[in-house]
Design a protein around this motif. Sequence first.
Motif, PDB file in Angstrom:
ATOM      1  N   LYS A 165      44.778  43.484  79.133  1.00 23.13           N
ATOM      2  CA  LYS A 165      43.542  42.257  79.419  1.00 23.13           C
ATOM      3  C   LYS A 165      42.823  42.298  78.311  1.00 23.13           C
ATOM      4  O   LYS A 165      41.967  41.467  78.498  1.00 23.13           O
ATOM      5  CB  LYS A 165      43.012  42.762  80.881  1.00 23.13           C
ATOM      6  N   ASN A 166      42.782  43.155  77.484  1.00 27.59           N
ATOM      7  CA  ASN A 166      41.440  43.178  76.473  1.00 27.59           C
ATOM      8  C   ASN A 166      41.792  41.947  75.580  1.00 27.59           C
ATOM      9  O   ASN A 166      42.776  41.707  74.902  1.00 27.59           O
ATOM     10  CB  ASN A 166      41.808  44.417  75.737  1.00 27.59           C
ATOM     11  N   GLN A 167      40.680  41.328  75.252  1.00 24.51           N
ATOM     12  CA  GLN A 167      40.675  40.011  74.493  1.00 24.51           C
ATOM     13  C   GLN A 167      41.018  40.360  73.107  1.00 24.51           C
ATOM     14  O   GLN A 167      41.375  39.601  72.382  1.00 24.51           O
ATOM     15  CB  GLN A 167      39.414  39.064  74.651  1.00 24.51           C
ATOM     16  N   ASN A 168      40.564  41.557  72.313  1.00 26.35           N
ATOM     17  CA  ASN A 168      40.566  41.774  71.173  1.00 26.35           C
ATOM     18  C   ASN A 168      42.099  42.058  70.779  1.00 26.35           C
ATOM     19  O   ASN A 168      42.405  42.074  69.624  1.00 26.35           O
ATOM     20  CB  ASN A 168      39.681  42.843  70.758  1.00 26.35           C
ATOM     21  N   SER A 169      42.629  42.755  71.497  1.00 30.37           N
ATOM     22  CA  SER A 169      44.133  42.876  71.024  1.00 30.37           C
ATOM     23  C   SER A 169      45.189  42.212  71.155  1.00 30.37           C
ATOM     24  O   SER A 169      46.291  42.071  70.627  1.00 30.37           O
ATOM     25  CB  SER A 169      44.600  44.223  72.370  1.00 30.37           C
ATOM     26  N   GLU A 170      44.777  40.778  71.678  1.00 32.07           N
ATOM     27  CA  GLU A 170      45.821  39.607  71.906  1.00 32.07           C
ATOM     28  C   GLU A 170      45.746  39.156  70.270  1.00 32.07           C
ATOM     29  O   GLU A 170      46.907  38.574  69.731  1.00 32.07           O
ATOM     30  CB  GLU A 170      45.257  38.647  72.800  1.00 32.07           C
ATOM     31  N   ASN A 171      44.808  38.786  69.603  1.00 32.11           N
ATOM     32  CA  ASN A 171      44.584  38.270  68.389  1.00 32.11           C
ATOM     33  C   ASN A 171      44.743  39.135  67.212  1.00 32.11           C
ATOM     34  O   ASN A 171      44.897  38.912  65.968  1.00 32.11           O
ATOM     35  CB  ASN A 171      43.681  37.204  68.261  1.00 32.11           C
ATOM     36  N   GLY A 172      44.515  40.401  67.446  1.00 34.27           N
ATOM     37  CA  GLY A 172      44.649  41.344  66.506  1.00 34.27           C
ATOM     38  C   GLY A 172      43.280  41.496  65.317  1.00 34.27           C
ATOM     39  O   GLY A 172      43.513  42.262  64.579  1.00 34.27           O
ATOM     40  N   ASN A 173      42.443  40.821  65.529  1.00 39.51           N
ATOM     41  CA  ASN A 173      41.270  40.769  64.538  1.00 39.51           C
ATOM     42  C   ASN A 173      39.913  41.333  65.166  1.00 39.51           C
ATOM     43  O   ASN A 173      38.916  40.839  64.711  1.00 39.51           O
ATOM     44  CB  ASN A 173      41.029  39.572  63.823  1.00 39.51           C
ATOM     45  N   GLY A 174      40.127  42.134  66.214  1.00 33.29           N
ATOM     46  CA  GLY A 174      38.716  42.810  66.906  1.00 33.29           C
ATOM     47  C   GLY A 174      38.131  43.734  66.154  1.00 33.29           C
ATOM     48  O   GLY A 174      38.650  44.301  65.242  1.00 33.29           O
ATOM     49  N   THR A 175      37.039  43.894  66.300  1.00 33.64           N
ATOM     50  CA  THR A 175      36.196  44.942  65.643  1.00 33.64           C
ATOM     51  C   THR A 175      35.358  45.861  66.670  1.00 33.64           C
ATOM     52  O   THR A 175      35.423  45.519  67.791  1.00 33.64           O
ATOM     53  CB  THR A 175      35.074  44.167  64.738  1.00 33.64           C
ATOM     54  N   VAL A 176      35.309  46.950  66.194  1.00 33.42           N
ATOM     55  CA  VAL A 176      34.582  48.195  66.990  1.00 33.42           C
ATOM     56  C   VAL A 176      33.491  48.612  66.486  1.00 33.42           C
ATOM     57  O   VAL A 176      33.346  48.812  65.246  1.00 33.42           O
ATOM     58  CB  VAL A 176      35.694  49.541  66.999  1.00 33.42           C
ATOM     59  N   SER A 177      32.516  48.551  67.113  1.00 33.30           N
ATOM     60  CA  SER A 177      31.037  49.007  66.821  1.00 33.30           C
ATOM     61  C   SER A 177      30.822  50.364  67.783  1.00 33.30           C
ATOM     62  O   SER A 177      31.002  50.369  68.876  1.00 33.30           O
ATOM     63  CB  SER A 177      30.170  48.045  67.464  1.00 33.30           C
ATOM     64  N   THR A 178      30.173  51.169  67.015  1.00 33.98           N
ATOM     65  CA  THR A 178      29.807  52.551  67.763  1.00 33.98           C
ATOM     66  C   THR A 178      28.436  52.844  67.642  1.00 33.98           C
ATOM     67  O   THR A 178      27.780  52.396  66.482  1.00 33.98           O
ATOM     68  CB  THR A 178      30.676  53.664  67.368  1.00 33.98           C
ATOM     69  N   GLY A 179      28.096  53.523  68.465  1.00 28.71           N
ATOM     70  CA  GLY A 179      26.539  53.799  68.439  1.00 28.71           C
ATOM     71  C   GLY A 179      26.218  54.966  69.292  1.00 28.71           C
ATOM     72  O   GLY A 179      27.029  54.997  70.417  1.00 28.71           O
ATOM     73  N   GLY A 180      25.387  56.022  69.215  1.00 28.84           N
ATOM     74  CA  GLY A 180      24.988  57.125  70.173  1.00 28.84           C
ATOM     75  C   GLY A 180      23.826  57.724  69.819  1.00 28.84           C
ATOM     76  O   GLY A 180      22.941  57.573  68.654  1.00 28.84           O
ATOM     77  N   VAL A 181      23.603  58.399  70.808  1.00 24.83           N
ATOM     78  CA  VAL A 181      22.489  59.495  70.844  1.00 24.83           C
ATOM     79  C   VAL A 181      22.702  60.890  71.126  1.00 24.83           C
ATOM     80  O   VAL A 181      23.103  60.890  72.292  1.00 24.83           O
ATOM     81  CB  VAL A 181      21.081  59.002  71.970  1.00 24.83           C
ATOM     82  N   ILE A 182      21.959  61.816  70.249  1.00 26.35           N
ATOM     83  CA  ILE A 182      22.159  63.364  70.846  1.00 26.35           C
ATOM     84  C   ILE A 182      20.617  63.500  70.912  1.00 26.35           C
ATOM     85  O   ILE A 182      19.918  63.436  69.746  1.00 26.35           O
ATOM     86  CB  ILE A 182      22.930  63.965  69.642  1.00 26.35           C
ATOM     87  N   LEU A 183      20.124  64.147  72.114  1.00 23.17           N
ATOM     88  CA  LEU A 183      19.067  64.635  72.161  1.00 23.17           C
ATOM     89  C   LEU A 183      18.741  65.896  72.236  1.00 23.17           C
ATOM     90  O   LEU A 183      19.498  66.723  72.943  1.00 23.17           O
ATOM     91  CB  LEU A 183      18.414  64.086  73.518  1.00 23.17           C
TER      92      LEU A 183
END
Length: 89
Positions: free
Chosen positions: A33-51
């Motif tokens: 059901k993921n929209q990015n997997s259907e057309n193959g040009n999806g991007t992944v953004s990551t971010g996080g915090v370590i306290l």
Amino acid sequence: MIKGETLIFIGIGAIIVGILLTFLGTALLSSGKNQNSENGNGTVSTGGVILIGPIPIIFGNDKGMISLAVVGAIILIVISYFLFYKGGP
């Protein structure tokens, strides 16, 4: 000051919610059901915090995710201040 039983209950609840979100995300990705997997040009953004104590370490590969991580770090620091330092004697 918040009682120890309440903190334990909040911690267990956060762990259960995290596990449920992990299973839900895995189920959605495997069902196709993921929209990015259907057309193959999806991007992944990551971010996080370590306290580490009051010092946040923020990382990410997108400006939007880094700014979201900064806002999250500020919220976490304010919450920890009110939980641990505001209710002193």
